[in-house]
Scaffold this active site. Structure first.
Site, mmCIF file in Angstrom:
data_model
loop_
_atom_site.group_PDB
_atom_site.id
_atom_site.type_symbol
_atom_site.label_atom_id
_atom_site.label_comp_id
_atom_site.label_asym_id
_atom_site.label_seq_id
_atom_site.Cartn_x
_atom_site.Cartn_y
_atom_site.Cartn_z
ATOM 1 N N CYS A 124 0.845 -1.193 0.000
ATOM 2 C CA CYS A 124 0.000 0.000 0.000
ATOM 3 C C CYS A 124 0.884 1.248 0.000
ATOM 4 O O CYS A 124 1.854 1.325 0.757
ATOM 5 C CB CYS A 124 -0.886 -0.010 1.241
ATOM 6 N N SER A 161 -11.046 -4.714 2.996
ATOM 7 C CA SER A 161 -10.560 -5.805 2.155
ATOM 8 C C SER A 161 -11.699 -6.668 1.621
ATOM 9 O O SER A 161 -11.484 -7.799 1.188
ATOM 10 C CB SER A 161 -9.568 -6.680 2.938
ATOM 11 N N ASN A 185 -9.662 -4.316 10.671
ATOM 12 C CA ASN A 185 -10.568 -3.180 10.481
ATOM 13 C C ASN A 185 -12.017 -3.633 10.419
ATOM 14 O O ASN A 185 -12.922 -2.911 10.830
ATOM 15 C CB ASN A 185 -10.160 -2.359 9.243
ATOM 16 N N GLU A 237 2.296 -5.548 8.505
ATOM 17 C CA GLU A 237 2.647 -4.152 8.235
ATOM 18 C C GLU A 237 3.675 -3.639 9.234
ATOM 19 O O GLU A 237 4.682 -3.022 8.858
ATOM 20 C CB GLU A 237 1.401 -3.266 8.277
#
Length: 313
Positions: free
Chosen positions: A109, A289, A248, A139
């Site tokens: 990203c 996603s 998320n 990440e």
């Protein structure tokens, strides 16, 4: 015969204004799809699950895209293509797969890339880099790897998962178990909640006067939360669509359970709880996603099978 007290109804579906794929995830999915189409001489791998959504991964698998575990790098062939997932990887890992494969598609990203570059630049100047987020998340691991690879002088990389970790780090400095950094920066995982990050900042900023704080939360997370909140009072229940292992998406469910009497997390249309077909107005939200096709399928199922007898009307 359908009467006023026993009649058929179809739930009205109200979508959140913002839902589904964020920019980074869409970019990663498109990169993997193109690699599957264009590479005819070898295999196409993604380094770990490309995103946290089983349905999306099944779609890629149907195109021949395989998931590669870190311990299986020996499987990479010289004609293979490796797609780096949206979460990114460490510089050392990228070097390894580049040396083994025909090509690498970097689907990291852009926001994560910015964090990687930022920590590398500061670490190279001797700054201590503090990263707030899930210590085991890809990440965070990738960003930390960038800081460690560029570190010079007294630069260190510190991971704090929450307020308690931040307090523990401050206590270690005060007890001289950890060196107090002369200069430091704080960044965060792009999907951390605003409240979680704020509590970490509140602990570290007073204790480290020279701390530079960067807001690296992706707006996609906040936008989806705000759009979900906007449905309050407008629907009788909400379906959160997304992977059950997506951070998320889980945060969306947590919020939905506060706002609505009825809320459920589903991955596909087959998982819609029966009671939602009895509601007059059903809200839809989806994690960053979640594929567009899955959201569309949930809406179709509600409308196609929602034409049912609703007792008590």
């Amino acid at each position: 015969m359908i009467t006023e007290t026993n009649k058929k109804v179809v739930p009205t579906v109200v979508r959140a204004k913002v839902l589904g794929y964020c920019m980074g995830v869409r970019r990663a999915m498109e990169g993997a799809h193109k690699a599957a189409i264009n590479n005819s001489t070898g295999k196409v791998w993604t380094l770990g699950p490309l995103i946290h959504n089983k349905t999306a991964l099944d779609m890629l698998a149907s195109e021949g895209v395989q998931i590669l575990k870190e311990e299986d790098f020996s499987k990479i062939g010289s004609e293979d293509v490796v797609v780096i997932r949206a979460h990114g990887v460490t510089p050392f890992m990228k070097q390894d797969i580049t040396a083994r494969s025909k090509s690498v598609v970097d689907a990291t990203c852009p926001r994560v890339m910015l964090s990687q570059k930022r920590v590398a630049d500061y670490a190279a100047k001797g700054y201590t880099v503090i990263i707030a987020g899930d210590k085991n998340h890809g990440e965070v691991t990738g960003i930390a790897g960038c800081a460690e690879a560029a570190a010079t002088g007294n630069s260190r990389c510190i991971l704090v998962g929450n307020k308690q970790d931040a307090q523990d780090y401050v206590a270690q400095i005060q007890n001289e178990q950890e060196p107090e950094p002369e200069k430091a920066i704080l960044i965060c995982q792009t999907t951390i909640s605003r409240s979680e990050y704020d509590t970490v900042v509140e602990v570290l900023k007073p204790a480290l006067p020279n701390l530079e704080v960067f807001d690296t939360i992706c707006p996609a997370t906040t936008e989806r939360q705000d759009a979900l909140a906007d449905l309050e009072g407008k629907v009788d229940g909400v379906l959160i669509i997304g992977g059950k292992n997506s951070a998320n998406t889980q945060r969306l469910l947590t919020s939905a359970l506060r706002y609505f009497d009825k809320a459920a997390l589903i991955e596909t249309a087959d998982e819609i709880p029966p009671e939602f077909f009895q509601l007059q107005r059903v809200g839809l939200s989806a994690g960053a996603s979640t594929p567009d096709e899955v959201i569309d399928a949930v809406e179709r199922r509600l409308q196609d099978e929602g034409d049912v007898l609703r007792e008590g009307m």
